[in-house]
Design a protein around this motif. Structure first.
Motif, PDB file in Angstrom:
ATOM      1  N   UNK A 134     -32.043 -43.279  -9.951  1.00  0.00           N
ATOM      2  CA  UNK A 134     -31.507 -42.083  -9.297  1.00  0.00           C
ATOM      3  C   UNK A 134     -31.578 -42.178  -7.766  1.00  0.00           C
ATOM      4  N   UNK A 191     -28.791 -41.687  -4.658  1.00  0.00           N
ATOM      5  CA  UNK A 191     -28.877 -40.463  -3.867  1.00  0.00           C
ATOM      6  C   UNK A 191     -28.840 -40.788  -2.378  1.00  0.00           C
ATOM      7  N   UNK A 227     -28.054 -40.686 -14.357  1.00  0.00           N
ATOM      8  CA  UNK A 227     -29.064 -39.800 -13.809  1.00  0.00           C
ATOM      9  C   UNK A 227     -28.497 -38.948 -12.674  1.00  0.00           C
ATOM     10  N   UNK A 228     -27.740 -39.560 -11.790  1.00  0.00           N
ATOM     11  CA  UNK A 228     -27.166 -38.816 -10.678  1.00  0.00           C
ATOM     12  C   UNK A 228     -26.067 -37.873 -11.149  1.00  0.00           C
ATOM     13  N   UNK A 245     -26.026 -36.301 -13.997  1.00  0.00           N
ATOM     14  CA  UNK A 245     -26.652 -35.097 -14.545  1.00  0.00           C
ATOM     15  C   UNK A 245     -27.191 -34.234 -13.399  1.00  0.00           C
ATOM     16  N   UNK A 246     -27.710 -34.874 -12.359  1.00  0.00           N
ATOM     17  CA  UNK A 246     -28.193 -34.135 -11.188  1.00  0.00           C
ATOM     18  C   UNK A 246     -27.066 -33.315 -10.561  1.00  0.00           C
ATOM     19  N   UNK A 247     -25.894 -33.972 -10.415  1.00  0.00           N
ATOM     20  CA  UNK A 247     -24.732 -33.286  -9.850  1.00  0.00           C
ATOM     21  C   UNK A 247     -24.397 -32.036 -10.646  1.00  0.00           C
ATOM     22  N   UNK A 301     -26.408 -30.365 -12.666  1.00  0.00           N
ATOM     23  CA  UNK A 301     -27.504 -29.406 -12.561  1.00  0.00           C
ATOM     24  C   UNK A 301     -27.440 -28.628 -11.248  1.00  0.00           C
ATOM     25  N   UNK A 302     -27.309 -29.351 -10.146  1.00  0.00           N
ATOM     26  CA  UNK A 302     -27.603 -28.738  -8.853  1.00  0.00           C
ATOM     27  C   UNK A 302     -26.416 -28.562  -7.932  1.00  0.00           C
ATOM     28  N   UNK A 303     -25.328 -29.278  -8.156  1.00  0.00           N
ATOM     29  CA  UNK A 303     -24.201 -29.096  -7.254  1.00  0.00           C
ATOM     30  C   UNK A 303     -23.092 -28.291  -7.914  1.00  0.00           C
ATOM     31  N   UNK A 304     -22.946 -28.466  -9.225  1.00  0.00           N
ATOM     32  CA  UNK A 304     -21.808 -27.821  -9.882  1.00  0.00           C
ATOM     33  C   UNK A 304     -22.217 -26.665 -10.769  1.00  0.00           C
ATOM     34  N   UNK A 305     -23.490 -26.371 -10.794  1.00  0.00           N
ATOM     35  CA  UNK A 305     -24.054 -25.312 -11.645  1.00  0.00           C
ATOM     36  C   UNK A 305     -23.569 -25.374 -13.093  1.00  0.00           C
ATOM     37  N   UNK A 355     -25.444 -26.277 -15.792  1.00  0.00           N
ATOM     38  CA  UNK A 355     -26.775 -26.689 -16.247  1.00  0.00           C
ATOM     39  C   UNK A 355     -26.714 -27.215 -17.682  1.00  0.00           C
ATOM     40  N   UNK A 382     -28.452 -35.641 -19.614  1.00  0.00           N
ATOM     41  CA  UNK A 382     -29.844 -36.091 -19.580  1.00  0.00           C
ATOM     42  C   UNK A 382     -30.351 -36.369 -20.994  1.00  0.00           C
ATOM     43  N   UNK A 433     -27.554 -27.866  -2.701  1.00  0.00           N
ATOM     44  CA  UNK A 433     -28.071 -28.292  -4.000  1.00  0.00           C
ATOM     45  C   UNK A 433     -29.194 -27.414  -4.515  1.00  0.00           C
ATOM     46  N   UNK A 449     -29.669 -22.114  -5.198  1.00  0.00           N
ATOM     47  CA  UNK A 449     -29.781 -21.220  -6.340  1.00  0.00           C
ATOM     48  C   UNK A 449     -31.214 -21.154  -6.848  1.00  0.00           C
ATOM     49  N   UNK A 503     -34.955 -36.077 -15.256  1.00  0.00           N
ATOM     50  CA  UNK A 503     -33.963 -34.988 -15.240  1.00  0.00           C
ATOM     51  C   UNK A 503     -34.146 -34.042 -16.416  1.00  0.00           C
TER      52      UNK A 503
END
Lengths: 298, 445, 280
Positions: A236, A240, A255-256, A258-260, A262-266, A268, A275, B94, B97, C124
């Protein structure tokens, strides 16, 4: 004596209490909760909506999803296959040639030097290499221009066709020391008489290497392959700090990705799905590996 | 006792002595296990209130202006400890929220404007409704209606109407910075139409100079270049539909087709050089600073930076010519988290950032102020900049930013544009690439 | 004939050494490059390029970057978190392995498999549920949250490793100790711990460095600048709108420097540890 002996092994369960409790609260429950989330549509706030397998169906038809796993496979090439092969040759070379001709100390210095990248944070390694790959002022292009190879200078991380290879190059650099250290230690187990006997039979260095060395340190090779492959699937931090998965989707990894979500595109729920799939792949790989190992031992 | 035990015990004693030098068996004493250090922060004295501000404009005109407001705040509230934390745009994108949903919030923080961010958080009840406060303190007079577009969000989190959840203290738009000396040297004038603009670029190309600089590695810069082309064919209705997720948005209609094809054509001709995808935003600007590129299409937020960095040549600016709409909006927002502990102080602070004093600092640093005393602004370039913004406002020409409508649209749009730049996607494929996620989100509302 | 082969031998000997040295320099060059460019002025980088040696040891960039990222605070955070995790995770591994390796309790195979799977887990999968958990107990945005998660994750590995070390301990010795009246706690601290010191110190060093290098979980759980760690600071610094290249180099340099110090300090334990870990 007997009644005393049988009581000797009671009461140990108490010692497991803190460890198992912490494990349940901080790993197992969150892990199960995440699997639950993977069946929902959720922005991260408010109530998750149950949507069954829709996220999994979406993943299968999502080109980013496949692109990310393809890149994880390339990372396995960079972090498992290349370092294992190079590490084997390098370890054998350091162990029976360099140590022999120049002494153990020299071999140890080389080993330490190759291992050095392993101990820095991967995210910082990414920053260092981004700096090296910088198109205008980067060291790599600087070196190429210095050598008069201007035509080879290119924007390594910014070009779709080279970005992933640039990331792989960094990962090879990062990973090479790990198999080297393990294999060098493994070689010490081997009985030198075996080599002497082979030498009497007129075997060349390469023949000895393939017939004796590789054969005898198979357990270590197996361990290196498994641990580095798992590591490659989980990568990851360098993505990043180096590329953020770009340009386009050229360097996206699971991994990245899923991060995107989770945290950038909401998304979840979808992030949890990716993940979960990643976990499943790693777990299957590990279990398969353990089974293969035990079968071999039997 | 069996002999086995005897021998093993002797062996064991030897071990004990050998490893620890302690005769353990004779003295099985109670043991205190080692304790680990704890990581509890030192408690603050109770009587001092702590007021927390977060923003990501350090080094820009806004940062200078807000630093000035912070000094004023300290003078106004000597009994309060002001703690400022510098953040980055990406960090807030990021993690906002998660932060806003928790108790670990600052009292006032800067967030990005638009449906995807401020809209989403307001819909989720994470922001304080500032409608009444804005009336009381007269903020609604300072913020013109078109600037307020990005401050107001309805119950679905769509901007343009509803309650006031954020307050901006500046305006911004996208324009072309140009190197006046290079223009003179090559005998070209400021263009008045897209054709003239292209003719200038072609002329520079013919003379071996890359006409524009672009940092597409950072995803967001190219979205501005692309939208500026879109605005040649998109009218107010299409832009509003696109932004407010209403009506019909045809991604294969004339406007979107024109933008993708034009942008691809500019790339193909070499307007942005061969490596735009590898250049960061910062690097792209520094190419212009070094006098190596005649033009740089970017936002007014960097104006102060341009003023600071450029010493060796004369430069100016123009809007992309021959169109009515222009990429731009009110600036990023001050918001007060719903969980904030010192809302009264937050209102005082926002008030100070909108006051004449801090606003004049903003203008002098090269920002677009909303409430500056322009008589105190002497730099002709800054006056010109503020005049340009006034023109756009008069024409109702703010067309916002293309990554706003959908959460996470920035990396979709930016990534698809990187593919277009690299020639991996055709213009039609690019339009598919950005249509999919947009329509999917719209359908989910 | 003899002299020929001797010469050939000498040539191949020096040639192989030269090739290895070139390889080693290639591996070490990234460290050298960021070090050089940390001590250059920006102007010097632009005029002389990234590969040149710095003209003088110019400390301004380093000093400014240090202040800008509030490096002292970040170092302290990293030290506190890494030390705490190393102690706690070694302790937890020890207790777990004591029950599984020495106590041989029922269901130990199943538990071991669980711990092994925890080692392989991508972080994650824990992010969102743990965020909710920490928020509800008031630990979100605290160093303690990071300490707790990393302790349990690392202790999974430690449990697996120590269990295999303990399961080859002599049964007779343990029995003897029990008969001599040691209770289970005393057996653990008076006998098992001293005997397994080498393994424990290997784990300690491992956990310390792993925690120091951790990125994802601190990124998620540490929001305030005053609580963040060194790797986090380096990553954040890089995304700040920096027009300058030497500060970026300096931030990478500051990110690497502590690790180099640890490497020198712990080199022996590390090398030993890697091989111990691999053989189990």
């Amino acid at each position: 004596m007997t009644h005393k002996g049988s009581s000797l092994y009671r009461g140990y369960a108490l010692f497991l209490l803190p460890g198992v409790l912490a494990f349940l609260v901080l790993i197992l429950f969150p892990f199960l909760a995440n699997i639950g989330l993977s069946f929902t549509k959720w922005s991260g706030v408010g109530k998750p909506v149950w949507i069954g397998l829709a996220n999994y169906e979406r993943a299968i038809s999502d080109s980013s999803f496949w692109a990310s796993f393809k890149n994880n496979l390339l990372l396995i090439v960079a972090m498992t296959i290349i370092p294992t092969i190079v590490g084997l040759f390098l370890a054998a070379f350091l162990f029976d040639y360099i140590a022999d001709k120049f002494g153990q100390g020299v071999a140890s210095i080389f080993r330490a030097g190759f291992y050095l990248p392993q101990i820095i944070p991967l995210v910082v390694a990414g920053i260092v290499w981004r700096w090296i790959y910088q198109p205008q002022w980067g060291a790599l292009n600087g070196l190429l221009r210095f050598l008069g190879l201007d035509s080879l200078a290119r924007p390594w991380l910014g070009d779709h066709s080279t970005a992933m290879y640039a990331v792989m190059g960094m990962m090879v650099w990062f990973q090479i020391g790990y198999p080297l250290v393990i294999f060098m230690a493994a070689l010490q187990r081997i009985d030198p008489e075996l080599y002497e006997a082979a030498a009497l039979d007129g075997a060349s260095w390469l023949q000895k290497f393939f017939r004796i060395t590789i054969h005898l340190i198979r357990p270590e090779i197996a361990v290196v392959v498994l641990t580095t492959a798992i590591h490659a699937l989980k990568i990851f931090a360098p993505i990043y700090s180096m590329t953020r998965g770009g340009p386009g989707k050229a360097t996206i990894v699971a991994s990245y990705f899923s991060y995107q979500n989770f945290f950038e595109r909401s998304n979840v729920g979808y992030g949890a799905t990716i993940a979960t799939i990643l976990t499943l792949i790693i777990v299957l790989l590990t279990i398969g590996f353990i089974l293969a190992q035990t079968r071999r031992e039997e | 006792m069996s002999s086995v035990y005897k021998t093993s015990r002797r062996h064991f004693l030897k071990l004990c002595v050998g490893t620890t030098g302690v005769l353990a068996l004779a003295a099985c004493a109670p043991i205190t296990p080692p304790t680990a250090p704890t990581a509890a922060p030192a408690p603050l004295p109770a009587e001092k209130r702590v007021f927390k501000v977060w923003h990501y404009e350090v080094g820009y005109a806004m940062g200078d202006s807000w630093a000035d407001a912070m000094e004023d705040f300290k003078a106004m509230h000597p009994d309060v400890e002001l703690v400022f934390e510098e953040k980055t745009f990406e960090q807030i994108m990021e993690t906002a929220r998660m932060i806003l949903s928790s108790q670990e919030v600052p009292d006032v923080m800067e967030i990005n404007k638009g449906n995807a961010t401020a809209g989403l958080y307001s819909k989720e009840g994470l922001l304080t409704d500032l409608t009444e406060v804005a009336k009381e303190r007269g903020w609604d007079k300072i913020l013109s209606p078109s600037v307020q577009t990005t401050c107001r969000y309805d119950e679905n989190g769509i901007m343009g109407s509803g309650k006031l959840y954020g307050v901006t203290t500046y305006g911004e738009f996208v324009m072309v910075y140009y190197n006046k000396d290079m223009f003179k040297q090559h005998g070209v004038e400021v263009p008045t139409s897209l054709e003239e603009f292209e003719a200038i670029a072609d002329k520079f190309l013919a003379e071996g100079i890359t006409p524009l600089t672009l940092g597409a590695a950072d995803l967001w810069p190219q979205t501005h270049n692309w939208q500026e082309l879109l605005l040649y064919k998109a009218d107010r209705e299409l832009i509003n539909n696109f932004q407010f997720l209403k009506g019909e948005v045809d991604f294969h209609g004339p406007a979107f087709s024109f933008a993708a094809e034009k942008f691809a054509e500019h790339i193909r001709k070499g307007y942005y050089g061969p490596n735009a995808n590898a250049v960061s935003y910062v690097d792209a600007n520094s190419v212009f600073f070094q006098g190596k590129a005649p033009m740089n299409l970017t936002g007014t937020w960097a104006f102060g930076e341009f003023m600071k960095q450029i010493k060796d040549f004369d430069w100016g600016m123009f809007l992309m010519p021959g169109k009515k709409l222009n990429t731009g909006s009110g600036g990023n927002l001050w918001i007060v988290p719903a969980h904030a502990k010192n809302k009264d102080l937050a209102y005082d602070f926002i008030d100070l950032t909108l006051a004449k004093k801090a606003q004049t600092v903003l203008a002098n640093a090269g920002g677009i102020a909303l409430n500056a005393d322009l008589s105190q602004v002497t730099d002709p370039k800054v006056r010109e900049l503020n005049a340009l913004f006034a023109t756009i406002i008069e024409n109702d020409g703010l067309a916002f930013y293309p990554d706003w409508p959908v959460p996470g649209y920035l990396d979709i749009l930016g990534g698809c544009l990187q593919d277009l730049i690299a020639g991996i996607k055709s213009p039609a494929e690019f339009n598919d690439c950005i249509a999919g996620p947009y329509n999917e989100y719209k359908a989910s509302l | 004939m003899v002299s020929k082969s001797l010469i050939a031998d000498g040539v191949s000997k020096s040639l192989s050494l030269v090739i290895l040295i070139v390889l080693l320099l290639a591996v070490l060059s990234p460290f050298a490059i960021i070090t050089f460019n940390t001590f250059k002025t920006e102007a010097e980088l632009y005029t002389r390029g990234p590969l040149s040696l710095p003209k003088s040891l110019d400390l301004t960039t380093l000093r400014e970057t240090w202040a800008r990222v509030d490096y002292t605070t970040k170092l302290m955070n990293s030290l506190v978190i890494s030390t705490a995790v190393a102690f706690l995770a070694v302790g937890l591994s020890l207790l777990n392995a004591y029950a599984l390796g020495i106590g041989q309790i029922r269901g130990r195979a199943f538990l071991l498999v669980l711990f092994i799977l925890a080692i392989t887990l991508p972080e994650e999968v824990l992010a969102y549920p743990l965020y909710y958990f920490f928020k509800s107990v008031g630990l979100y945005n605290t160093r303690l949250a990071v300490i707790l998660v990393l302790t349990v994750l690392h202790a999974s590995y430690g449990t697996y490793l120590l269990t295999s070390v303990f399961s080859v301990f002599s049964r007779e010795l343990i029995d003897a100790a029990m008969i001599d009246g040691c209770n289970k706690l005393q057996l653990l601290f008076k006998i098992i711990v001293p005997l397994s010191k080498p393994s424990l110190s290997v784990l300690f060093v491992f956990f310390f460095i792993w925690t120091w290098n951790a990125f994802f979980l601190p990124l998620i759980f540490l929001v305030s600048n005053t609580k963040q760690t060194v790797p986090l600071a380096a990553a954040v610094f890089q995304t700040q709108h920096e027009t300058l290249l030497t500060p970026q180099s300096a931030s990478a340099f500051l990110g690497v420097l502590p690790c180099l110090i640890f490497f020198v300090l712990f080199q022996r334990t590390l090398t030993k540890g890697i091989t111990v870990g691999a053989l189990k």
